[in-house]
Each structure stands twice: as structure tokens, then as C-alpha cells.
Design an enzyme around this catalytic site. Structure first.
Site, mmCIF file in Angstrom:
data_model
loop_
_atom_site.group_PDB
_atom_site.id
_atom_site.type_symbol
_atom_site.label_atom_id
_atom_site.label_comp_id
_atom_site.label_asym_id
_atom_site.label_seq_id
_atom_site.Cartn_x
_atom_site.Cartn_y
_atom_site.Cartn_z
ATOM 1 N N SER A 1 45.639 45.285 7.011
ATOM 2 C CA SER A 1 45.573 44.670 8.348
ATOM 3 C C SER A 1 45.034 45.544 9.472
ATOM 4 C CB SER A 1 46.946 44.140 8.740
ATOM 5 O OG SER A 1 47.176 42.934 8.074
ATOM 6 N N SER B 1 45.832 41.182 9.613
ATOM 7 C CA SER B 1 46.594 40.513 10.657
ATOM 8 C C SER B 1 46.417 41.120 12.052
ATOM 9 C CB SER B 1 48.083 40.548 10.312
ATOM 10 O OG SER B 1 48.549 41.879 10.307
ATOM 11 N N LYS C 1 49.677 45.893 19.377
ATOM 12 C CA LYS C 1 49.886 44.730 18.522
ATOM 13 C C LYS C 1 51.278 44.183 18.817
ATOM 14 C CE LYS C 1 49.651 43.357 13.608
ATOM 15 N NZ LYS C 1 49.341 43.793 12.226
HETATM 16 N N1 GLN Z 1 46.239 40.172 4.361
HETATM 17 C C1 GLN Z 1 47.368 40.782 3.770
HETATM 18 C C2 GLN Z 1 48.537 39.824 3.770
HETATM 19 O O1 GLN Z 1 48.349 38.722 4.155
HETATM 20 C C3 GLN Z 1 47.718 42.060 4.461
HETATM 21 C C4 GLN Z 1 48.424 41.875 5.744
HETATM 22 C C5 GLN Z 1 48.808 43.161 6.403
HETATM 23 O O2 GLN Z 1 48.306 44.231 6.091
HETATM 24 N N2 GLN Z 1 49.760 43.062 7.315
HETATM 25 O O3 GLN Z 1 49.612 40.145 3.410
#
Ligand code: GLN
Length: 492
Positions: free
Chosen positions: A178, A154, A79
Site C-alpha cells: 500500500s 490503500s 494517511k
Molecule cells: N492491496 C493489499 C490488500 O488489499 C495490500 C493493502 C495494504 O498494503 N494495506 O490487502
């Protein structure tokens, strides 16, 4: 060989160790697939073919010496939130489009020490804020199962590369879901370890008390191999724990599903936004686990209405603080021709950050500001503690807790939603970050559009082995994790 991308990590390892194919051949095979297929998916932000082939040659030399790590020569994708020395680390942001880290993240170093081969860096929502990967400076990534849909976020680049067979496994990060939600949207297995299990050193910070890195792959077995590399104490990260790690691969058969007590939080299944097909599929997977001998126990998790508001205060508060370092001076984007220092700060930040990141910085700054901190930040911290206690109470009665990973399958790209509607989609994943518990997604079926559905299992602290083991045994009796999207079937 044209079908190397169909092999599991265990099969890749034995093929390499037995000399059936070399790391160079395997790496070149993946690079060819990326060159042919990724234009349709947009999963890689940066591909590093030369470095990958150099690493592959080094792995081949180690394999020849007879003392190679079990994963030596296997490619992976990182990532683009993990710092990689000499290779751009963008975090999906214009702010870091030109950022080249002078050092490697600890998990990147660990991968190199194991002679894993880095294929490149994959797309993500900007600074990991989002649930679709559409919030990336580099454009949306497509879901390999249906290119009109998102791969989740994400870590959507990580889920897409695996589902399209553009990497056999990948690293991800999970601050509020995410790893688990993109794994769910792409039919994969993904583990968010207990907070502190994996080093955060060199992982670009979003919300430091919630961020945790973990493995994503097709199966629990594949995840266990990567977890063996990633897990462990790191003196460069004071929040990483001293506790010894498990051998996650050896432990895959450790847990007896017979007699395992699985808690079903009744509040989770009466949520308004829970899609009927997802609900039915999750229930069917639980029935399957029951047929394997598990005992389903109805439990209460009463704080469910607090997850979204608590996370969406604390996450932004920590983000506002972490992201204050991007000031246009020290690193990252700097605006053109600033009039004065104030103008430099303002324009660098408003031109460098995307809309969602700016929204979070504003919410977080407000929640932390004098006069509001007691009403918002301090209160949210107290609610966070109550959410954790709710879990600790539940774990007095059950071994693991089951839930959907997401209330729906993958959204359509570009679908209009308010920010709050998007936030509500994170309902099932946020609590494990707020409480620090480990949690895993397992693929359990498809909806009528043939989009994947996932089951989430939340474990007690440090129960990563148990979660992987339960999913592994489920995967010995089901084949959801072996099914492939049409695009992954393309031979190159
Ligand atoms: N969807 C969640 C957010 O927008 C979690 C994102 C994540 O785990 N990095 O914060």
C-alpha cells in the site's frame, strides 16, 4: 510566491531557514491549493486549516530562534490510519467516521516534535484493505495524472496529494504493497521499511505482523528527510527494533551503484498478467542502472505462485482478529435501536463495515476456526517461512532484487473486477511484507496513456539507506520523478 509547491523538501527547508518565506505563507499556499483543487481529486478526508496555521506560527517562532529542526515549518499529510489527538481518524470507514483519538500515533508525535505542519488526513481504502482507494466510505480518490483512473491503494490519498501538489510529502502504510503500489500508480517514490523499523503505535491495525509505515514523496531525497523523522525504536511498540537508525539523508550518496549486484527473478517476468508496456519499461530502467555500473544477475524466486494465497489467508486472519474490537460498544459506529446485545453487535458490524472488510473478516474467521486452522492458517504460516527462505537464499548472491511494483498501470475507476483479480494485482508487493524485507518504488516512465510506471527494489533487512541511495542516484540521471501531472501545474 505562487510556485512554492514546486520546491523539493531540501529547497523548502533552506527557504524557510533563510527566511525567504515563512511557514505560515507556505502552509497557506498549500491550504489554498487544497481549497481550489481537491474537489476534483477527493484526496483529503479532513483538512485542518486552523490547527495547521497555529502549527505554522509555532514553526516560524522556532525558525526565528535559530534552533529549529531541519524540517520545521514544512507541511505534510497523514494517511487517515494514524491516530491524531482531537482530529478524526476514520481509517476510511463508516465504523470510525465519528472516532476522535485521545492520543497521537508515535509518528505523528515525531512529526510534531520536528515542527512539521499537518495539513490534514488523507483518504484510503477502508482499514487499508484494497488496491485502489475505491473501498473508502468517503468515495474514490482520483489519480492526478488522469482523473478517470485510481491513484492506487490503500495509501491512495497519500499518493494523490503529492502528485497533485496538495502536500509536499505524506505518510503511508504498507501491509501488502500500500505504499509502493500507489507510489507506482502516481509516479512517486515510496519506501516500505523493514518490519520493525518504524513504530506502529497509534496506527490502526490491519494485519499486525505485516503492517509497516513509511514515507511517500516525489524523490528518494524527499523520502529520506521524512524517514529521518519516522524511523526509530519506540517503547510503546514492542515490535519496533532497538537497532540504531541511519541518517538517511547523509547516506543518499553512500551506495556505489558501480558493481552493485541487482537480482532479476526470472519467474517474475514470465507472469501472465504482466503488462507488456510495464515489462518493457522496467527492463529499460534496469538497462539504465546497468549503464550506471550495476551488474544484473538472473536469480530464482520459486515461491511466486504462493504469494497471493499466503497473504490473502494470513492478512484476513490477522484482520479478523484485530477488527473484533469494533463491537459497537467501546468505540466507533453503533446501530440505532438495538433489540438486544446480539443485535447490537451484528448490526453495528454489518452496517459499519464495508463489503471488502466484511469479506476479509469472513475469510479470516474461517481460516482460523477450529477444524480449519491447520489446513489454512498454520499451513500459510509454514509457506510464509518458505517464502522468506527463498529471499534469504537469493540475497546470498545479490545486493538487491528488482521487480515491477505492479503488473499494470493505474486501473480505471469503477472497472469491474472480481476480488481475486484485484488480489492478483498485488503479486509483486506481497512478498516483502511476508518476509519483512524493505522495498522501495521509483518512478521510471509512462505507458502510452501517460500513466506512470514504477520499479521496485527489495533490499536486505535494514537496508533502507541503500535503497534510498540507489534510487537517489538513479534520479540524479533521470527526470521521471520531477514530471508533473497537468493538475499539479495549476497555479492558485
Ligand atoms: N492491496 C493489499 C490488500 O488489499 C495490500 C493493502 C495494504 O498494503 N494495506 O490487502
Amino acid at each position: 510566491m505562487t510556485d512554492l509547491h514546486r520546491l523539493s523538501i531540501r529547497e523548502l527547508s533552506s527557504g524557510l531557514h533563510e527566511g525567504k518565506f515563512s511557514s505560515r505563507e507556505l502552509t497557506q499556499h498549500y491550504l489554498n491549493r487544497i481549497a481550489k483543487i481537491d474537489a476534483q481529486i477527493n484526496s483529503y478526508v479532513t483538512v485542518t486549516p486552523e490547527q495547521a496555521l497555529t502549527e505554522a506560527d509555532a514553526a516560524d517562532a522556532a525558525l526565528k530562534s535559530g534552533h529549529a529542526h531541519i524540517l520545521a515549518g514544512i507541511p505534510l499529510a497523514h494517511k487517515d490510519i494514524f491516530c491524531t489527538k482531537g482530529i478524526r481518524t476514520s481509517a476510511g470507514s463508516k465504523m470510525l467516521d465519528n472516532f476522535i483519538s485521545p492520543y497521537d500515533a508515535t509518528i505523528v508525535t515525531k512529526g510534531k516534535n520536528a515542527h512539521l505542519v499537518t495539513l490534514g488526513k488523507v483518504n484510503m481504502d477502508e482499514f487499508a484493505m484494497g488496491s485502489t482507494s475505491e473501498n473508502s466510505y468517503y468515495g474514490a480518490t482520483k489519480n492526478p495524472w488522469n482523473l478517470d483512473h485510481v491513484p492506487g491503494g490503500s495509501s491512495g490519498g497519500s499518493s494523490a496529494v503529492i502528485a497533485a501538489d496538495l502536500a509536499p510529502f505524506a505518510t503511508g502504510t504498507d501491509t501488502g504493497g500500500s505504499i509502493r503500489q500507489p507510489a507506482s500508480f502516481c509516479g512517486l517514490t515510496g519506501l516500505k521499511p523493514t518490519y520493525g523499523r518504524v513504530s506502529r503505535y497509534g496506527m490502526i491495525a490491519f494485519a499486525s505482523s505485516l503492517d509497516q509505515a513509511g514515507p511517500m514523496a516525489r524523490s528518494a531525497e524527499d523520502c529520506a528527510y521524512l524517514m529521518n523523522v519516522m524511523a526509530g525504536h519506540d517503547e510503546l511498540d514492542s515490535t519496533s527494533v532497538q537497532k540504531p537508525t541511519d541518517d538517511y539523508v547523509a547516506n543518499l550518496t553512500q551506495t556505489n551503484v558501480k558493481g552493485l549486484r541487482i537480482g532479476i527473478p526470472k519467474q517474475y517476468f514470465n507472469v501472465e498478467g504482466l503488462n507488456a508496456e510495464v515489462k518493457a519499461c522496467v527492463e529499460a530502467s534496469l538497462k539504465h542502472l546497468e549503464s550506471m555500473g550495476a551488474i544484473l544477475v538472473e536469480i530464482d524466486l520459486t515461491m511466486v505462485d504462493s504469494y497471493v494465497p499466503t497473504y490473502y489467508l494470513l492478512g484476513p486472519a490477522e484482520a479478523a482478529s484485530n477488527l473484533s474490537r469494533y463491537d459497537g460498544v467501546r468505540y466507533g459506529y453503533r446501530c440505532e435501536n438495538p433489540k438486544d446485545l446480539e443485535d447490537l453487535y451484528k448490526r453495528s458490524r454489518s452496517e459499519g463495515f464495508g463489503e471488502e472488510v466484511q469479506r476479509r473478516i469472513l475469510i479470516g474467521t474461517y481460516a482460523l476456526s477450529a477444524g480449519h486452522a491447520d489446513d489454512y492458517y498454520v499451513k500459510a504460516q509454514k509457506v510464509r517461512r518458505l517464502i522468506q527462505q527463498d529471499f534469504l537464499k537469493a540475497f546470498e548472491h545479490v545486493d538487491v532484487i528488482a521487480a515491477p511494483s505492479a503488473p499494470t498501470t493505474a486501473y480505471k475507476i469503477g472497472a469491474k473486477r472480481t476480488p481475486v483479480e484485484t488480489y492478483l494485482g498485488d503479486l509483486y508487493t506481497l512478498a516483502a511484507n511476508l518476509s519483512g524485507h524493505p522495498a522501495i518504488n521509483a518512478p521510471i516512465g509512462f505507458d502510452q496513456q501517460h500513466l506512470p510506471i514504477g520499479l521496485q527494489l527489495i533490499g536486505q533487512y535494514w537496508a533502507e539507506s541503500q535503497l534510498l541511495s540507489i534510487v537517489h542516484q538513479y534520479q540524479q540521471t533521470t527526470d521521471w520523478h520531477t514530471q508533473r501531472a497537468a493538475i499539479a501545474e495549476e497555479n492558485v
